[in-house]
Scaffold this active site. Structure first.
Site, PDB file in Angstrom:
ATOM      1  N   LYS A 166       0.807  -1.227   0.000  1.00 18.11           N
ATOM      2  CA  LYS A 166       0.000   0.000   0.000  1.00 18.11           C
ATOM      3  C   LYS A 166       0.834   1.267   0.000  1.00 18.11           C
ATOM      4  CE  LYS A 166      -4.421  -1.572   1.777  1.00 18.11           C
ATOM      5  NZ  LYS A 166      -5.473  -1.405   2.773  1.00 18.11           N
ATOM      6  N   LYS A 217      -4.533 -11.091  -6.107  1.00 22.35           N
ATOM      7  CA  LYS A 217      -5.777 -11.462  -5.423  1.00 22.35           C
ATOM      8  C   LYS A 217      -6.915 -10.540  -5.861  1.00 22.35           C
ATOM      9  CE  LYS A 217      -5.970  -8.654  -1.382  1.00 22.35           C
ATOM     10  NZ  LYS A 217      -6.239  -8.321  -0.066  1.00 22.35           N
ATOM     11  N   LYS A 267     -11.142  -5.309  -3.685  1.00 20.95           N
ATOM     12  CA  LYS A 267     -12.107  -4.236  -3.865  1.00 20.95           C
ATOM     13  C   LYS A 267     -11.431  -2.913  -4.211  1.00 20.95           C
ATOM     14  CE  LYS A 267     -12.691  -3.815   1.222  1.00 20.95           C
ATOM     15  NZ  LYS A 267     -12.258  -4.862   2.010  1.00 20.95           N
TER      16      LYS A 267
HETATM   17  P1  TYM Z   1     -10.153  -6.740   4.260  1.00 17.01           P
HETATM   18  O1  TYM Z   1     -11.202  -5.735   4.527  1.00 17.01           O
HETATM   19  O2  TYM Z   1      -9.137  -6.433   3.229  1.00 17.01           O
HETATM   20  O3  TYM Z   1     -10.808  -8.111   3.864  1.00 17.01           O
HETATM   21  C1  TYM Z   1     -11.787  -8.712   4.675  1.00 17.01           C
HETATM   22  C2  TYM Z   1     -11.655 -10.206   4.668  1.00 17.01           C
HETATM   23  O4  TYM Z   1     -11.789 -10.734   3.352  1.00 17.01           O
HETATM   24  C3  TYM Z   1     -10.675 -11.565   3.051  1.00 17.01           C
HETATM   25  N1  TYM Z   1     -10.370 -11.430   1.621  1.00 17.01           N
HETATM   26  C4  TYM Z   1     -10.218 -12.449   0.775  1.00 17.01           C
HETATM   27  N2  TYM Z   1     -10.317 -13.775   0.949  1.00 17.01           N
HETATM   28  C5  TYM Z   1     -10.120 -14.568  -0.140  1.00 17.01           C
HETATM   29  N3  TYM Z   1      -9.824 -14.076  -1.361  1.00 17.01           N
HETATM   30  C6  TYM Z   1      -9.712 -12.748  -1.581  1.00 17.01           C
HETATM   31  N4  TYM Z   1      -9.438 -12.289  -2.780  1.00 17.01           N
HETATM   32  C7  TYM Z   1      -9.913 -11.867  -0.478  1.00 17.01           C
HETATM   33  N5  TYM Z   1      -9.891 -10.526  -0.343  1.00 17.01           N
HETATM   34  C8  TYM Z   1     -10.161 -10.268   0.953  1.00 17.01           C
HETATM   35  C9  TYM Z   1      -9.556 -11.028   3.913  1.00 17.01           C
HETATM   36  O5  TYM Z   1      -8.545 -11.987   4.106  1.00 17.01           O
HETATM   37  C10 TYM Z   1     -10.280 -10.685   5.176  1.00 17.01           C
HETATM   38  O6  TYM Z   1     -10.463 -11.827   5.985  1.00 17.01           O
HETATM   39  N6  TYM Z   1      -7.017  -6.135   8.099  1.00 17.01           N
HETATM   40  C11 TYM Z   1      -8.258  -6.748   7.689  1.00 17.01           C
HETATM   41  C12 TYM Z   1      -9.463  -6.326   8.488  1.00 17.01           C
HETATM   42  C13 TYM Z   1      -9.331  -6.480   9.967  1.00 17.01           C
HETATM   43  C14 TYM Z   1      -9.434  -7.693  10.692  1.00 17.01           C
HETATM   44  C15 TYM Z   1      -9.314  -7.326  12.066  1.00 17.01           C
HETATM   45  C16 TYM Z   1      -9.610  -9.034  10.323  1.00 17.01           C
HETATM   46  C17 TYM Z   1      -9.150  -5.482  10.866  1.00 17.01           C
HETATM   47  N7  TYM Z   1      -9.150  -5.993  12.128  1.00 17.01           N
HETATM   48  C18 TYM Z   1      -9.357  -8.282  13.072  1.00 17.01           C
HETATM   49  C19 TYM Z   1      -9.647  -9.984  11.338  1.00 17.01           C
HETATM   50  C20 TYM Z   1      -9.524  -9.621  12.703  1.00 17.01           C
HETATM   51  C21 TYM Z   1      -8.515  -6.376   6.241  1.00 17.01           C
HETATM   52  O7  TYM Z   1      -8.032  -5.388   5.746  1.00 17.01           O
HETATM   53  O8  TYM Z   1      -9.430  -7.161   5.624  1.00 17.01           O
END
Ligand code: TYM
Length: 328
Positions: free
Chosen positions: A111, A192, A195
């Site tokens: 990022k 991957k 969004k």
């Molecule tokens: P974020 O918002 O990017 O994504 C949310 C969840 O979706 C999963 N994910 C995917 N899984 C499979 N294939 C993909 N292409 C894909 N894109 C996204 C992510 O692995 C995630 O589980 N840092 C985290 C958010 C967060 C969090 C937490 C998660 C903040 N605090 C505490 C767990 C526990 C994030 O940016 O996810």
């Protein structure tokens, strides 16, 4: 019964990757465990956000949780910013994490790459994520593959705290699905599905219409050859589409392969479009209903109240262990 916590950022259209890698597992885990599912709006502001769209997206992610089948009577659904203890424990975690550990995070590298100025929030992002998890003393964290490294640092911080101040935190385990932990981009299976990708055809949004879904899948990149065979090394594009099929139709990869034996990519993609549209349609109908009734605000209020109870108790214990003088 375990304590489960996870979150999703309200920073764009949620994709099929978020659904398959995360939300589907949230729905399963609520059956047996004490669950906390957040919309991580404090994480979203580590990159610039337009205020009105942040508000709308936060509500949208919460409504998608419910539409996908998370039952607010079973699981706590809330916004991270509604529970101020997250920011407080995040500060404490910031004092416990090392710069070198943060510098190694691939999400930070990705990022910040090529940017002239990078916000400090993006750098300390993992401290807030560790706080999210430890604030409920969670045992299990359902996430996709890309969050593994953040989970590792959380485990290290929990162990470090326990070592320094006496045993307190559980060491949380990641819960990563076998199939679907890394749904790849439709135009390039080496990236991957995300969004934040500006190329719309690269992802399927959870709220794409059936027509958009069919179109995007029909245009998805395929490998050379024509055989529908699961082989991520030799056939990354088709294998990714097969994972999506398997997850959306609820059948194994072997079954997908058997169904399309002797058939061409075209036939497979046509059916895949239908399968994905059919998986998302009922969820979308519920989503629009929920947005209209405004019920999500009550759900979020109740979720935040419950979450605060647990968060306050855990944070008080942390502060006590660390030697903060308690208020009279
Ligand atoms: P974020 O918002 O990017 O994504 C949310 C969840 O979706 C999963 N994910 C995917 N899984 C499979 N294939 C993909 N292409 C894909 N894109 C996204 C992510 O692995 C995630 O589980 N840092 C985290 C958010 C967060 C969090 C937490 C998660 C903040 N605090 C505490 C767990 C526990 C994030 O940016 O996810």
């Amino acid at each position: 019964m375990k304590t489960v916590l996870s979150g999703i950022q309200p920073s764009g259209n949620l994709t099929l990757g978020n659904y398959i890698g995360a939300i589907k597992n949230f729905v399963k885990l609520q059956e047996e465990h004490d669950c906390y599912f957040m919309v991580v709006d404090l994480h979203a502001i580590t990159v610039p956000q337009e205020p009105s769209s942040l508000r709308d997206r936060s509500e949208s992610v919460a409504a998608l949780y419910v539409a996908a089948g998370i039952d607010p009577n079973r699981a706590n659904i809330f916004l991270q910013s509604h529970v101020p203890q997250h920011a407080e424990l995040a500060w404490i975690m910031t004092t416990m994490v090392n710069m070198g550990e943060l510098e190694r995070m691939t999400q930070f590298k990705d990022k910040s790459e090529g940017k002239e100025s990078v916000g400090a929030g993006l750098f300390v992002y993992p401290a807030l994520m560790a706080a999210d998890i430890l604030l409920y003393n969670a045992n299990l964290v359902p996430v996709g593959d890309d969050q593994k490294q953040h989970l590792e640092i959380t485990r290290d911080l929990a162990a470090r705290f326990n070592h320094r101040f006496g045993n307190y935190f559980n060491i949380p385990e990641p819960f990563i699905p076998k199939v679907g932990a890394r749904i790849m981009s439709l135009d390039d299976a080496s990236k991957k599905m995300s969004k934040s990708n500006p190329v719309e055809g690269s992802y399927i949004a959870m709220l794409d219409t059936p027509d958009q879904i069919r179109k995007k899948i029909s245009r998805a990149t395929t490998d050379s050859g024509a055989e529908v065979r699961y082989d991520p090394a030799a056939k990354p594009e088709v294998s990714n589409l097969m994972s999506i099929y398997s997850e959306c139709a609820g059948v194994s990869l072997q079954e997908v392969q058997a169904r399309f034996e002797g058939k061409m990519y075209g036939a497979f993609k046509k059916e895949l479009g239908e399968v994905v549209a059919a998986a998302l349609e009922p969820l979308q109908n519920r989503y629009y209903e929920i947005r209209q009734t405004g019920e999500i605000h009550d759900i979020l209020a109740k979720g935040a109240e419950q979450a605060q109870k647990k968060a306050t108790q855990i944070l008080d214990g942390v502060k006590d262990k660390m030697g903060f003088l308690a208020p009279k």
